[in-house]
Design a protein around this motif. Structure first.
Motif, PDB file in Angstrom:
ATOM      1  N   PRO A 116       0.811  -1.219   0.000  1.00 53.46           N
ATOM      2  CA  PRO A 116       0.000   0.000   0.000  1.00 53.46           C
ATOM      3  C   PRO A 116       0.843   1.268   0.000  1.00 53.46           C
ATOM      4  N   SER A 117       0.178   2.387  -0.257  1.00 54.30           N
ATOM      5  CA  SER A 117       0.826   3.681  -0.129  1.00 54.30           C
ATOM      6  C   SER A 117       1.025   3.982   1.351  1.00 54.30           C
ATOM      7  N   LYS A 118       1.823   4.996   1.633  1.00 53.69           N
ATOM      8  CA  LYS A 118       2.034   5.396   3.019  1.00 53.69           C
ATOM      9  C   LYS A 118       0.707   5.783   3.675  1.00 53.69           C
ATOM     10  N   ALA A 119      -0.117   6.528   2.952  1.00 53.41           N
ATOM     11  CA  ALA A 119      -1.395   6.986   3.511  1.00 53.41           C
ATOM     12  C   ALA A 119      -2.313   5.816   3.839  1.00 53.41           C
ATOM     13  N   THR A 120      -2.376   4.841   2.932  1.00 52.60           N
ATOM     14  CA  THR A 120      -3.221   3.669   3.175  1.00 52.60           C
ATOM     15  C   THR A 120      -2.695   2.856   4.346  1.00 52.60           C
ATOM     16  N   ALA A 121      -1.373   2.669   4.384  1.00 47.33           N
ATOM     17  CA  ALA A 121      -0.774   1.914   5.487  1.00 47.33           C
ATOM     18  C   ALA A 121      -1.029   2.611   6.821  1.00 47.33           C
ATOM     19  N   GLN A 122      -0.962   3.941   6.816  1.00 43.33           N
ATOM     20  CA  GLN A 122      -1.219   4.693   8.052  1.00 43.33           C
ATOM     21  C   GLN A 122      -2.660   4.481   8.516  1.00 43.33           C
ATOM     22  N   SER A 123      -3.590   4.528   7.592  1.00 43.05           N
ATOM     23  CA  SER A 123      -4.997   4.303   7.927  1.00 43.05           C
ATOM     24  C   SER A 123      -5.209   2.893   8.479  1.00 43.05           C
ATOM     25  N   GLN A 124      -4.534   1.919   7.872  1.00 46.41           N
ATOM     26  CA  GLN A 124      -4.654   0.535   8.330  1.00 46.41           C
ATOM     27  C   GLN A 124      -4.025   0.349   9.706  1.00 46.41           C
ATOM     28  N   ASN A 131       7.069   6.456   9.273  1.00 43.87           N
ATOM     29  CA  ASN A 131       7.408   7.888   9.219  1.00 43.87           C
ATOM     30  C   ASN A 131       8.580   8.167   8.274  1.00 43.87           C
ATOM     31  N   THR A 132       9.370   7.140   7.978  1.00 44.40           N
ATOM     32  CA  THR A 132      10.522   7.328   7.077  1.00 44.40           C
ATOM     33  C   THR A 132      10.106   7.268   5.606  1.00 44.40           C
ATOM     34  N   CYS A 133       8.861   6.863   5.349  1.00 41.40           N
ATOM     35  CA  CYS A 133       8.381   6.728   3.962  1.00 41.40           C
ATOM     36  C   CYS A 133       8.065   8.095   3.361  1.00 41.40           C
ATOM     37  N   SER A 134       8.353   8.246   2.108  1.00 42.33           N
ATOM     38  CA  SER A 134       8.002   9.481   1.416  1.00 42.33           C
ATOM     39  C   SER A 134       6.633   9.376   0.766  1.00 42.33           C
TER      40      SER A 134
END
Length: 222
Positions: free
Chosen positions: A44-52, A218-221
């Protein structure tokens, strides 16, 4: 690459010059001699992973009482004579050649965990990103054997990846709070893989595991 087209354009090429010309044509059409990077599907994207990650349930880790790898049947036949391991070896490698039983006889495998490249399938393990024992402690102990089999052979999510065998063995059944890929540049991707697998399968995570995953994410762009 269609060799017949090359021959038509260079009708008087000698057998000594042919390899040079073929190499040049390969470069022009984008064929690379470098091994493919292991890239499982569904990262997933960073945003999707954060939501998950935000949606995952934090719980005290269960015990390994009653756990056995036999309760997660693998590797199963996927197609013809090819089992899950062999499918991942073909997916994550480059120039992979298999015999009549689907065993890889040659190829190149790049391990994103440590940046090493291997040319023998015996040097490569198929890692369960979320280890089977970790899944057991996180809720899989209550699953049916059929569901555990699906988890152990999941080719639709980033749960299986070809990596250096001894790196996989050093990981064992540890979660990211105690083990992360030696190649620090891959830890962002690893966190996204781990998060989405746990989310997709409804597994829980510990507080220390969640905070570590957050730091890695947090290290993901992106």
């Amino acid at each position: 690459m269609r060799v017949t087209q090359v021959s038509a354009r260079f009708p008087r090429v000698t057998r000594h010059a042919a390899p040079v010309i073929l190499a040049a044509v390969a470069a022009l059409v984008g064929i690379s001699a470098q091994p493919a990077s292991a890239t499982p599907p569904g990262i997933p994207s960073k945003a999707t992973a954060q939501s998950q990650l935000n949606a995952l349930t934090v719980a005290t880790q269960g015990s390994t009482s009653g756990y056995s790898r036999d309760l997660f049947p693998h590797w199963i036949t996927i197609s013809g004579r090819c089992n899950t391991r062999e499918q991942v070896l073909k997916r994550d490698g480059s120039s992979v050649v298999v015999d009549s039983s689907c065993a890889a006889t040659s190829g190149r495998w790049y391990s994103p965990y440590d940046g090493a490249t291997w040319t023998a399938a015996s040097d490569v393990d198929i890692d369960h990103v979320v280890p089977l024992a970790e899944a057991w402690r996180s809720g899989a102990n209550s699953w049916t054997t059929s569901r555990r089999q699906s988890f152990a052979n999941d080719l639709t999510r980033p749960q299986l990846i070809a990596v250096t065998d001894n790196v996989n063995q050093s990981k064992g059944d540890q979660d990211p709070s105690t083990w992360q890929p030696p190649l620090s540049s891959y830890r962002c991707t690893y966190s996204k893989m781990w998060i989405t697998v746990k989310y997709s399968w409804g597994l829980t995570l510990q507080s220390s595991e969640k905070s570590t995953l957050q730091s890695m994410l947090n290290t993901c762009s992106s």
